[in-house]
Design an enzyme around this catalytic site. Structure first.
Site, PDB file in Angstrom:
ATOM      1  N   ARG A 239      44.876   8.567  23.586  1.00  0.00           N
ATOM      2  CA  ARG A 239      43.258   9.091  23.455  1.00  0.00           C
ATOM      3  C   ARG A 239      43.519   8.496  22.108  1.00  0.00           C
ATOM      4  O   ARG A 239      43.997   8.476  21.596  1.00  0.00           O
ATOM      5  CB  ARG A 239      42.563   9.822  24.397  1.00  0.00           C
ATOM      6  CG  ARG A 239      42.699   9.617  25.587  1.00  0.00           C
ATOM      7  CD  ARG A 239      42.313  11.560  26.171  1.00  0.00           C
ATOM      8  NE  ARG A 239      42.287  11.445  26.986  1.00  0.00           N
ATOM      9  CZ  ARG A 239      43.436  13.097  28.470  1.00  0.00           C
ATOM     10  NH1 ARG A 239      44.112  12.727  27.441  1.00  0.00           N
ATOM     11  NH2 ARG A 239      43.497  12.474  29.545  1.00  0.00           N
ATOM     12  N   LYS A 266      42.915  16.685  25.916  1.00  0.00           N
ATOM     13  CA  LYS A 266      41.624  16.676  26.831  1.00  0.00           C
ATOM     14  C   LYS A 266      42.163  17.928  27.764  1.00  0.00           C
ATOM     15  O   LYS A 266      40.884  18.151  28.585  1.00  0.00           O
ATOM     16  CB  LYS A 266      41.473  15.964  27.261  1.00  0.00           C
ATOM     17  CG  LYS A 266      40.183  15.476  28.084  1.00  0.00           C
ATOM     18  CD  LYS A 266      40.089  14.311  29.108  1.00  0.00           C
ATOM     19  CE  LYS A 266      38.694  14.376  29.476  1.00  0.00           C
ATOM     20  NZ  LYS A 266      38.450  13.136  30.486  1.00  0.00           N
ATOM     21  N   HIS A 329      39.678   3.011  23.115  1.00  0.00           N
ATOM     22  CA  HIS A 329      39.986   3.550  24.661  1.00  0.00           C
ATOM     23  C   HIS A 329      40.456   2.547  26.079  1.00  0.00           C
ATOM     24  O   HIS A 329      41.274   3.244  26.705  1.00  0.00           O
ATOM     25  CB  HIS A 329      38.644   4.428  24.873  1.00  0.00           C
ATOM     26  CG  HIS A 329      39.168   5.440  25.937  1.00  0.00           C
ATOM     27  ND1 HIS A 329      39.559   5.146  27.490  1.00  0.00           N
ATOM     28  CD2 HIS A 329      39.442   6.752  25.740  1.00  0.00           C
ATOM     29  CE1 HIS A 329      40.174   6.767  28.055  1.00  0.00           C
ATOM     30  NE2 HIS A 329      39.162   7.491  27.143  1.00  0.00           N
ATOM     31  N   ARG A 332      44.479   2.448  27.735  1.00  0.00           N
ATOM     32  CA  ARG A 332      44.995   3.102  29.019  1.00  0.00           C
ATOM     33  C   ARG A 332      44.599   2.225  29.707  1.00  0.00           C
ATOM     34  O   ARG A 332      45.575   2.493  30.105  1.00  0.00           O
ATOM     35  CB  ARG A 332      43.510   4.365  28.495  1.00  0.00           C
ATOM     36  CG  ARG A 332      44.328   5.073  27.141  1.00  0.00           C
ATOM     37  CD  ARG A 332      43.323   6.324  27.109  1.00  0.00           C
ATOM     38  NE  ARG A 332      43.366   7.305  28.258  1.00  0.00           N
ATOM     39  CZ  ARG A 332      44.689   8.126  28.131  1.00  0.00           C
ATOM     40  NH1 ARG A 332      45.286   8.153  27.536  1.00  0.00           N
ATOM     41  NH2 ARG A 332      44.363   8.832  29.268  1.00  0.00           N
ATOM     42  N   HIS A 356      47.617  12.175  32.777  1.00  0.00           N
ATOM     43  CA  HIS A 356      46.178  12.738  33.690  1.00  0.00           C
ATOM     44  C   HIS A 356      47.468  13.632  34.432  1.00  0.00           C
ATOM     45  O   HIS A 356      47.942  13.825  34.728  1.00  0.00           O
ATOM     46  CB  HIS A 356      45.523  11.479  34.750  1.00  0.00           C
ATOM     47  CG  HIS A 356      45.116  10.427  33.921  1.00  0.00           C
ATOM     48  ND1 HIS A 356      45.169   9.342  34.119  1.00  0.00           N
ATOM     49  CD2 HIS A 356      44.518  10.395  32.604  1.00  0.00           C
ATOM     50  CE1 HIS A 356      44.179   8.203  33.729  1.00  0.00           C
ATOM     51  NE2 HIS A 356      44.351   9.522  32.577  1.00  0.00           N
ATOM     52  N   TYR A 366      56.336  19.502  39.327  1.00  0.00           N
ATOM     53  CA  TYR A 366      57.341  18.366  39.782  1.00  0.00           C
ATOM     54  C   TYR A 366      57.322  17.018  38.307  1.00  0.00           C
ATOM     55  O   TYR A 366      57.986  16.620  38.217  1.00  0.00           O
ATOM     56  CB  TYR A 366      57.176  17.946  40.858  1.00  0.00           C
ATOM     57  CG  TYR A 366      57.979  16.710  41.986  1.00  0.00           C
ATOM     58  CD1 TYR A 366      59.601  16.777  41.323  1.00  0.00           C
ATOM     59  CD2 TYR A 366      57.624  15.897  41.415  1.00  0.00           C
ATOM     60  CE1 TYR A 366      60.399  15.933  41.719  1.00  0.00           C
ATOM     61  CE2 TYR A 366      58.474  14.599  42.186  1.00  0.00           C
ATOM     62  CZ  TYR A 366      59.753  14.454  42.262  1.00  0.00           C
ATOM     63  OH  TYR A 366      60.104  13.637  42.613  1.00  0.00           O
TER      64      TYR A 366
END
Length: 408
Positions: A239, A266, A329, A332, A356, A366
């Site tokens: 970001r 974030k 941005h 991304r 994310h 995991y």
């Protein structure tokens, strides 16, 4: 005989006051005007007294009965319900929305929330203060909150109004948790505001066009630090705010990893970014320019502050890319699209690299454990791929500018 909601609602007004009894001293007074008021008759210290419990149907029959039972408990304990209510209201005068909001902001600070998050919350609350800031928290109803939100909405700031509703709700939930409010009036306002139109940030996802952008960045004649930042945005796709405020001590060049602290993330979790050979090369050159301070990208005006939000987007505009074509941005989305389309990498590895966070705790654990090695390989492949795109674009442009002319 006990009352029912049907009787409370359907009793017609008469020329004289009607008193409908529910038992235990609870009465519904039906005024000639049609107004319906709850009253509780009781005796305290040998005197007959009357307590107002509000109007029907704002105060339902069930709520009125609960208030009656609470008053009975106070009487049994030797307390006067009317006096207790006055004391409660006197103490509540100090609990304005503004004062409780200040406490809520202090709580966020103690929880270690980022300065940017704190400032955003304070900025949103400033919109609410003119309307409800000085009102006691228990006096604020849904209509008052809606008035505050409409003041923002009528200016066309639909997203700000939506976020303000959420922030006001957070303050009320804090007030409920600290026993100074009983309900969150923002819940009833879901769907009441105009939904903002979500416009995805512009991003280049065509490989040939991306090659052209990379060449334009390499030829950028502005600040060298800005050119380096754009190169790293393409190579690492964080970001923009995570990169702008990056500090040198976050980089481990021996292990080729950049660890972004949770304060700038974030999702409030530290994030590891594998560094490709190309990224290390850009960082090594950059360190010769800005390595004397803590920041990778210090502002021209102050070495203690990073470059502004608009610096990278302004550089793209200067290179001829409009806001509908490319944004900082957008790197991304570029990486996400092309990495998924190539089919070489597990989707979880791509999502994890984008930071994310998986909602499921087991899957999140995991993903963190299983995809690091794959992400290291993926980031090197991505850097090599970008180099190929830039070289192909350069070769294509070279051919187009060296077309032989016909013999005369």
């Amino acid at each position: 005989m006990a009352l029912s909601d049907v009787k409370c609602r359907n009793t017609r007004p008469a020329p004289k006051l009607q008193k409908l009894s529910d038992g235990g001293g609870l009465q519904l007074w039906v005024q000639p005007s049609g107004t319906r008021l709850w009253r509780l008759a009781y005796r305290f210290d040998g005197k007959q007294k009357l307590l107002s419990l509000g109007s029907y149907p704002v105060i339902s029959l069930a709520d009125a009965r609960q208030a009656r039972d609470e008053a009975k408990r106070l009487l049994k304990a030797g307390a006067d319900p009317a006096r207790e209510r006055k004391l409660h209201k006197a103490n509540s005068q100090k609990d304005t929305f503004r004062s409780i909001a200040d406490e809520y902001v202090d709580k966020l600070k103690k929880e270690g929330r980022a300065d940017r998050t704190i400032n955003k919350v304070k900025w949103l609350l400033d919109f609410a203060y003119p309307t409800i800031g000085d009102k006691c928290i228990w006096e604020i109803d849904t209509a008052a909150v809606l008035t505050a939100l409409r003041r923002v909405e009528v200016r066309g700031r639909y997203e700000s109004a939506r976020r303000l509703r959420s922030t006001i709700g957070s303050v009320f939930r804090y007030a409920i948790a600290t026993a100074r409010a009983e309900a969150d009036p923002t819940i009833a306002l879901r769907g009441a505001l105009i939904s903002p139109t979500v416009t995805p940030r512009a991003a280049i996802t065509d490989p040939r066009a991306l090659g052209g952008l990379l060449r334009a960045i390499d030829a950028f004649d502005g600040q060298p630090t800005t050119r380096a930042a754009l190169k790293l945005m393409a190579l690492l796709f964080p970001r923009p705010g995570e990169l702008r405020a990056a500090e040198w001590d976050e980089f481990d060049f021996e292990s080729s990893v950049w660890i972004i602290p949770e304060a700038r993330m974030k999702m409030r979790r530290p994030h590891r970014v594998p560094l490709s050979r190309q990224a290390v090369s850009v960082l090594t050159s950059l360190r010769e320019i800005s390595g004397g301070g803590s920041l990778l990208f210090p502002s021209v005006r102050s070495g203690s502050r990073p470059i502004s939000d608009n610096t990278l987007n302004a550089a793209l505009r200067r290179m001829g890319y409009g806001k509908e074509e490319a944004t900082a941005h957008g790197f991304r989305a570029t990486a996400s699209t092309l990495l998924n389309e190539c089919g070489k990498w597990h989707p979880d590895a791509i999502e994890r690299q984008l930071a994310h966070i998986e909602n499921n705790d087991v899957r999140r654990a995991y993903a963190r454990a299983a995809h690091w090695e794959e992400r290291v390989k993926m980031m090197q492949w991505w850097a090599d791929y970008l180099g190929e795109l830039e070289s192909k674009n350069a070769a294509l442009c070279s051919k187009s500018t060296n077309i032989p002319t016909a013999a005369t």
